[in-house]
Scaffold this motif. Sequence first.
Motif, short mmCIF file in Angstrom:
data_model
loop_
_atom_site.label_atom_id
_atom_site.label_comp_id
_atom_site.label_asym_id
_atom_site.label_seq_id
_atom_site.Cartn_x
_atom_site.Cartn_y
_atom_site.Cartn_z
N SER A 1 3.95 -5.48 6.35
CA SER A 1 5.19 -5.96 6.98
C SER A 1 6.07 -6.69 5.98
CB SER A 1 4.85 -6.89 8.16
OG SER A 1 4.08 -6.22 9.14
N LEU A 2 5.44 -7.45 5.07
CA LEU A 2 6.19 -8.11 4.00
C LEU A 2 6.94 -7.08 3.17
CD1 LEU A 2 6.71 -10.53 1.93
CD2 LEU A 2 4.58 -9.78 0.84
N ALA A 3 6.23 -6.03 2.75
CA ALA A 3 6.86 -5.00 1.91
C ALA A 3 7.98 -4.29 2.65
CB ALA A 3 5.80 -3.99 1.46
N MET A 4 7.80 -4.00 3.93
CA MET A 4 8.83 -3.32 4.71
C MET A 4 10.01 -4.25 4.95
SD MET A 4 6.53 -1.07 7.38
CE MET A 4 7.90 0.00 7.88
N GLY A 5 9.74 -5.54 5.12
CA GLY A 5 10.82 -6.50 5.28
C GLY A 5 11.66 -6.63 4.02
N ARG A 6 11.01 -6.56 2.85
CA ARG A 6 11.75 -6.63 1.59
C ARG A 6 12.77 -5.50 1.46
NH1 ARG A 6 6.63 -7.77 -2.51
NH2 ARG A 6 6.65 -10.06 -2.40
N GLN A 7 12.45 -4.33 2.02
CA GLN A 7 13.32 -3.17 1.91
C GLN A 7 14.24 -3.01 3.11
OE1 GLN A 7 13.49 -1.59 -0.87
NE2 GLN A 7 11.67 -2.49 -1.82
N GLY B 1 0.80 -1.21 0.00
CA GLY B 1 0.00 0.00 0.00
C GLY B 1 0.84 1.26 0.00
N THR B 2 0.51 2.21 0.87
CA THR B 2 1.15 3.52 0.86
C THR B 2 2.62 3.46 1.24
OG1 THR B 2 -0.97 4.57 1.34
CG2 THR B 2 0.97 5.88 1.78
N TYR B 3 3.04 2.41 1.92
CA TYR B 3 4.47 2.24 2.17
C TYR B 3 5.22 2.19 0.84
CZ TYR B 3 8.90 -0.05 3.17
OH TYR B 3 10.22 -0.36 3.20
N VAL B 4 4.69 1.43 -0.11
CA VAL B 4 5.32 1.33 -1.43
C VAL B 4 5.16 2.64 -2.19
CG1 VAL B 4 5.22 0.15 -3.66
CG2 VAL B 4 5.02 -1.17 -1.55
N TYR B 5 3.94 3.21 -2.15
CA TYR B 5 3.69 4.42 -2.92
C TYR B 5 4.55 5.58 -2.43
CZ TYR B 5 -0.61 1.62 -3.30
OH TYR B 5 -1.50 0.61 -3.42
N GLY B 6 4.68 5.71 -1.12
CA GLY B 6 5.49 6.78 -0.56
C GLY B 6 6.94 6.67 -0.96
N ARG B 7 7.46 5.45 -0.95
CA ARG B 7 8.85 5.23 -1.36
C ARG B 7 9.05 5.58 -2.83
NH1 ARG B 7 12.40 1.97 1.66
NH2 ARG B 7 13.38 1.37 -0.31
N GLU B 8 8.11 5.14 -3.66
CA GLU B 8 8.26 5.34 -5.09
C GLU B 8 8.09 6.80 -5.51
OE1 GLU B 8 9.04 3.09 -7.54
OE2 GLU B 8 9.47 1.69 -5.91
N ARG B 9 7.16 7.51 -4.89
CA ARG B 9 6.83 8.86 -5.33
C ARG B 9 7.50 9.96 -4.53
NH1 ARG B 9 5.32 8.36 -10.18
NH2 ARG B 9 5.03 10.62 -9.98
N LEU B 10 7.74 9.73 -3.23
CA LEU B 10 8.22 10.80 -2.36
C LEU B 10 9.60 10.55 -1.76
CD1 LEU B 10 4.89 11.39 -0.40
CD2 LEU B 10 5.73 12.69 -2.36
N GLY B 11 10.00 9.29 -1.67
CA GLY B 11 11.29 8.98 -1.05
C GLY B 11 11.12 7.95 0.05
N ASP B 12 12.26 7.35 0.43
CA ASP B 12 12.23 6.23 1.38
C ASP B 12 11.67 6.61 2.74
OD1 ASP B 12 13.38 4.89 -0.68
OD2 ASP B 12 15.37 4.67 0.23
N TRP B 13 12.02 7.79 3.24
CA TRP B 13 11.57 8.17 4.58
C TRP B 13 10.05 8.32 4.64
CZ3 TRP B 13 13.09 7.93 9.35
CH2 TRP B 13 14.45 7.87 9.66
N TRP B 14 9.46 8.93 3.61
CA TRP B 14 8.00 9.09 3.61
C TRP B 14 7.30 7.73 3.56
CZ3 TRP B 14 6.03 13.42 5.16
CH2 TRP B 14 6.74 14.61 4.98
N GLY B 15 7.85 6.84 2.75
CA GLY B 15 7.27 5.50 2.73
C GLY B 15 7.39 4.80 4.06
N ALA C 1 1.59 11.47 -2.33
CA ALA C 1 2.19 10.65 -3.37
C ALA C 1 1.37 10.70 -4.65
CB ALA C 1 2.33 9.20 -2.88
N ALA C 2 0.04 10.60 -4.53
CA ALA C 2 -0.83 10.62 -5.71
C ALA C 2 -0.77 11.97 -6.42
CB ALA C 2 -2.27 10.30 -5.30
N PHE C 3 -0.54 13.04 -5.66
CA PHE C 3 -0.46 14.38 -6.26
C PHE C 3 0.68 14.46 -7.27
CE2 PHE C 3 0.98 18.78 -6.39
CZ PHE C 3 -0.21 19.46 -6.60
N THR C 4 1.74 13.66 -7.07
CA THR C 4 2.91 13.74 -7.94
C THR C 4 2.79 12.88 -9.19
OG1 THR C 4 4.09 11.87 -6.88
CG2 THR C 4 4.33 14.05 -5.87
N GLN C 5 1.72 12.08 -9.32
CA GLN C 5 1.60 11.21 -10.49
C GLN C 5 1.37 12.04 -11.76
OE1 GLN C 5 -1.36 8.48 -8.44
NE2 GLN C 5 -0.27 6.99 -9.71
#
Length: 417
Positions: free
Chosen positions: A295-301, A74-88, A359-363
């Motif tokens: 948690s899976l997504a956060m563990g991957r990173q 979810g937003t953990y992935v979107y935040g990383r992709e669009r805004l940066g790692d810390w936001w995610g 994050a969606a604002f930057t798409q």
Amino acid sequence: MSVGPGLSRRLGTGDAVVIGLGSMIGAGVFAAFAPAAQAAGAGLLIGLAIAAVVAWCNATASAQLAAQYPASGGTYVYGRERLGDWWGFLAGWGFVIGKTASCAAMALTFAAYAAPSGWQRPVAVAAVLALTATNYRGVTRTAGLTRVIVTVVLVALTVAVAAMLVGGPSGGPAPGDWAVEGGVLGVLQSAGLLFFAFAGYARIATMGEEVRDPARTIPRAVLLALGLTVAVYLVVAVSLLTTLGADGVAATAEPLAAAVAAGSWDWAGPVVRIGAAAAALGALLALIAGVGRTSLAMGRQGDLPRYLAAVHPRFSVPHRAEVTVGVVVCLLVLTVDLRGAIGFSSFGVLLYYAVANAAAFTQDGEHRRFPRALQVLGLVGCLVLVATLPWQAVVGGSAVFAVGIAYRATRLRLAAR
């Protein structure tokens, strides 16, 4: 973005809508109206409308992002992709911590309706273990059980509304006598508390890696599930105010049960209690699945231990993450009473969605499905509702986020060495 083993795409639009409904039409509909009425009286209807608008804006952001990034997290992935790692990270941390607490609250809510005095905590633990095992066996089993639970809850709510409007006491407060209390702050606080009841729509997006044709399925399922939930909540809210009045709703922790008990349909009381127990189970089932996938997504990173990034070779679920969530929730159930955690959960989830809107604002135009104005409205709405939550929720939530920031900063420093 680095990824580990993938999950299987097994969910269609109907399954995704059901999971969204199971996440939203949960224990919140049986409990959230009481604190909202304490904050705003009959103004909870205005609060409900505000919460629904903010939720709708957030849902469009989540749906638009999930269509572009159909991965778990979810937003953990979107935040990383669009805004940066810390936001995610901040979005993921708020979701995992807040929703883990919500899992314990839902388990205790179920036990309060289903277990005799003195047995609530053991029964709550048993419920957590049973639903963790269900999720472990695969996402199609999760969707199948959620479908049954949603049906039971909707039947119970239908009976409750009929009992209030047809079999309820005569001479109840007329709409003209409904008073808004607490002023603007009270209304906004009620909106923040009621937002807790809508927050499950993103569960569909967090399971984006398991949805067939996600670019089409996720936006449709998110908006359809939210629209149906808003309609159900509005009917229930008006029925409660018509039967008990704002003071009566505010005076009890179980407003639906109290409203039914005030009428002549005595047989409806047990039906409402069964529906409340089923609603808590449905919310708990979806929460465990959602927290496990984030948690899976956060563990991957590496933002959570990489041990959590494993996917079961047979059942295609994040089994280590879900088992870990189940164990932590059991410990909380046995040691802490979290039934009053609505404000704390709302704090974390509203900030989670604030990141989603940003994050969606930057798409770009290629991936945009909704106007940017909705993301601006959603972001502002989330921040306003966070600021107007009870101060205990704001202080507790801020402390949790401070711990998360310190944890990640320490991990990054150690990794740099």
